[in-house]
Design a protein around this motif. Structure first.
Motif, PDB file in Angstrom:
ATOM      1  N   THR A   1      23.641 109.008   1.653  1.00 56.28           N
ATOM      2  CA  THR A   1      24.815 109.017   2.655  1.00 56.28           C
ATOM      3  C   THR A   1      25.748 107.712   2.496  1.00 56.28           C
ATOM      4  O   THR A   1      26.876 107.944   3.296  1.00 56.28           O
ATOM      5  N   SER A   2      24.617 106.781   2.990  1.00 54.12           N
ATOM      6  CA  SER A   2      25.371 105.247   3.572  1.00 54.12           C
ATOM      7  C   SER A   2      26.309 104.969   1.964  1.00 54.12           C
ATOM      8  O   SER A   2      27.541 104.918   2.534  1.00 54.12           O
ATOM      9  N   ALA A   3      25.623 105.400   0.381  1.00 57.23           N
ATOM     10  CA  ALA A   3      26.306 105.309  -0.597  1.00 57.23           C
ATOM     11  C   ALA A   3      28.025 105.831  -0.833  1.00 57.23           C
ATOM     12  O   ALA A   3      28.664 105.248  -0.790  1.00 57.23           O
TER      13      ALA A   3
ATOM     14  N   MET B   1      20.798 105.901  10.996  1.00 58.75           N
ATOM     15  CA  MET B   1      20.695 107.041  10.150  1.00 58.75           C
ATOM     16  C   MET B   1      18.972 107.121   9.637  1.00 58.75           C
ATOM     17  O   MET B   1      18.545 108.194   9.982  1.00 58.75           O
TER      18      MET B   1
ATOM     19  N   GLY C   1      27.813  97.923   9.316  1.00 60.45           N
ATOM     20  CA  GLY C   1      26.439  98.467   8.143  1.00 60.45           C
ATOM     21  C   GLY C   1      25.293  98.218   8.543  1.00 60.45           C
ATOM     22  O   GLY C   1      24.032  99.709   7.927  1.00 60.45           O
TER      23      GLY C   1
ATOM     24  N   SER D   1      24.771 100.850  11.276  1.00 67.81           N
ATOM     25  CA  SER D   1      24.683 101.732  11.022  1.00 67.81           C
ATOM     26  C   SER D   1      23.671 102.909  10.271  1.00 67.81           C
ATOM     27  O   SER D   1      22.677 104.044  10.449  1.00 67.81           O
ATOM     28  N   PHE D   2      23.187 102.054   9.413  1.00 70.01           N
ATOM     29  CA  PHE D   2      22.370 102.235   8.132  1.00 70.01           C
ATOM     30  C   PHE D   2      20.616 102.895   8.693  1.00 70.01           C
ATOM     31  O   PHE D   2      20.086 103.005   9.383  1.00 70.01           O
TER      32      PHE D   2
ATOM     33  N   ARG E   1      29.502 107.317   2.049  1.00 68.22           N
ATOM     34  CA  ARG E   1      30.254 106.906   2.756  1.00 68.22           C
ATOM     35  C   ARG E   1      31.499 105.512   2.780  1.00 68.22           C
ATOM     36  O   ARG E   1      32.172 105.544   3.230  1.00 68.22           O
ATOM     37  N   VAL E   2      30.389 104.591   2.016  1.00 73.49           N
ATOM     38  CA  VAL E   2      31.564 103.875   2.266  1.00 73.49           C
ATOM     39  C   VAL E   2      32.174 103.520   0.712  1.00 73.49           C
ATOM     40  O   VAL E   2      33.205 103.261   0.645  1.00 73.49           O
TER      41      VAL E   2
ATOM     42  N   ALA F   1      19.272 108.768   3.707  1.00 74.84           N
ATOM     43  CA  ALA F   1      20.298 107.687   4.189  1.00 74.84           C
ATOM     44  C   ALA F   1      20.637 106.778   3.111  1.00 74.84           C
ATOM     45  O   ALA F   1      21.808 106.681   3.532  1.00 74.84           O
ATOM     46  N   ILE F   2      20.286 106.662   1.965  1.00 74.89           N
ATOM     47  CA  ILE F   2      20.610 105.611   1.561  1.00 74.89           C
ATOM     48  C   ILE F   2      21.950 106.507   0.429  1.00 74.89           C
ATOM     49  O   ILE F   2      22.887 105.925   0.456  1.00 74.89           O
TER      50      ILE F   2
END
Length: 253
Positions: free
Chosen positions: A39-41, A27, A20, A23-24, A43-44, A36-37
């Motif tokens: 998109t990460s949220a 990104m 995690g 990957s962040f 995808r999770v 980035a924040i």
């Protein structure tokens, strides 16, 4: 990203957190911080938002209910009847019980904890080598990862996308049973050399009583697998039914 995962793993960071964070960080090199924040949220959440994956915690919960509701000990007593005439009957019982319990709970870990927790004190009392007992339990517990319902097969079907969970369940029986028989063969060979034998066999009255007590627990396999293969419900719905069945049966016991 790959170097970050490698460095974090060397530092002792858990795998999921290492992936995690790396990957962040990767990104951030191609997106602004806010993007980035977000998109990460997303995808999770998408990765966790799976109806099929709900079957896993349900089957594990069913296994815990079976362990605390008196179902596991009845399956173990039934396994004793099957393996009492073999060399190292307690070791053979451990293997058969793991196959039965694992096939219902869908989890090798739950099976190892439930069956091992009950069988280890009995084997120690009968002078079984603790290392031998632990090895038998560890080697046979993963049969629950193959004999349906299996959490591993559910995850694979979810990730693959176009694979039928029912077809995987049907394909898991033969290798799972062969695995269990292989462990029984090796355990029997070692037990015979060490002189592990049964003290006595159950009489006819005890045998009938043990079988009668185990029938409701064994019927869960018929209900869960029969319902999935018959198209009555999905694997996820079957896992919820297994929880309700275990809860009701535990209250009755």
């Amino acid at each position: 990203m790959f170097s970050g995962v490698f460095i974090l793993l060397l530092a002792g960071t858990p795998i999921s957190i290492s992936i995690g964070i790396s990957s962040f960080a990767a990104m951030l090199l191609i997106l602004p911080f806010d993007g980035a924040i977000l998109t990460s949220a997303q995808r999770v959440f998408v990765g966790l938002d799976s109806f099929a994956l709900l079957a896993i915690p349900f089957f594990i919960l069913a296994g815990n209910l079976m362990n605390n509701g008196g179902i596991a000990i009845r399956l173990i007593n039934c396994a004793k009847l099957i393996s009492n005439f073999l060399p190292g009957p307690l070791a053979q019982t451990n293997v058969v019980a793991n196959m039965l319990f694992g096939s219902i709970s869908g989890s090798g870990v739950a099976s190892a904890a439930a069956v091992g927790g009950i069988m280890s004190p009995i084997q120690k009392k009968e002078q079984y080598d603790p290392a031998f007992s632990a090895a038998v339990n560890i080697a046979s517990a993963p049969t629950g990862m193959l004999i349906p319902p299996s959490n591993s097969l559910i995850v694979y079907a979810t990730v693959a996308g176009s694979v039928s969970i029912s077809a995987l369940f049907m394909a898991g029986y033969v290798p799972g049973i062969l695995w269990g028989l292989g462990v029984m063969l090796v355990a029997g060979f070692i037990a015979k050399r060490r002189g592990y034998v049964a003290d006595r066999s159950a009489d006819k009255g005890q045998t009938l009583r043990i079988l009668f007590d185990a029938i409701p627990s064994l019927m869960m396999i018929v209900v869960v697998i029969g319902g999935i293969l018959g198209g009555v419900f999905t694997a996820t719905e079957a896992s919820a039914i297994a929880v309700v069945y275990s809860l009701v049966l535990g209250v009755i016991y």
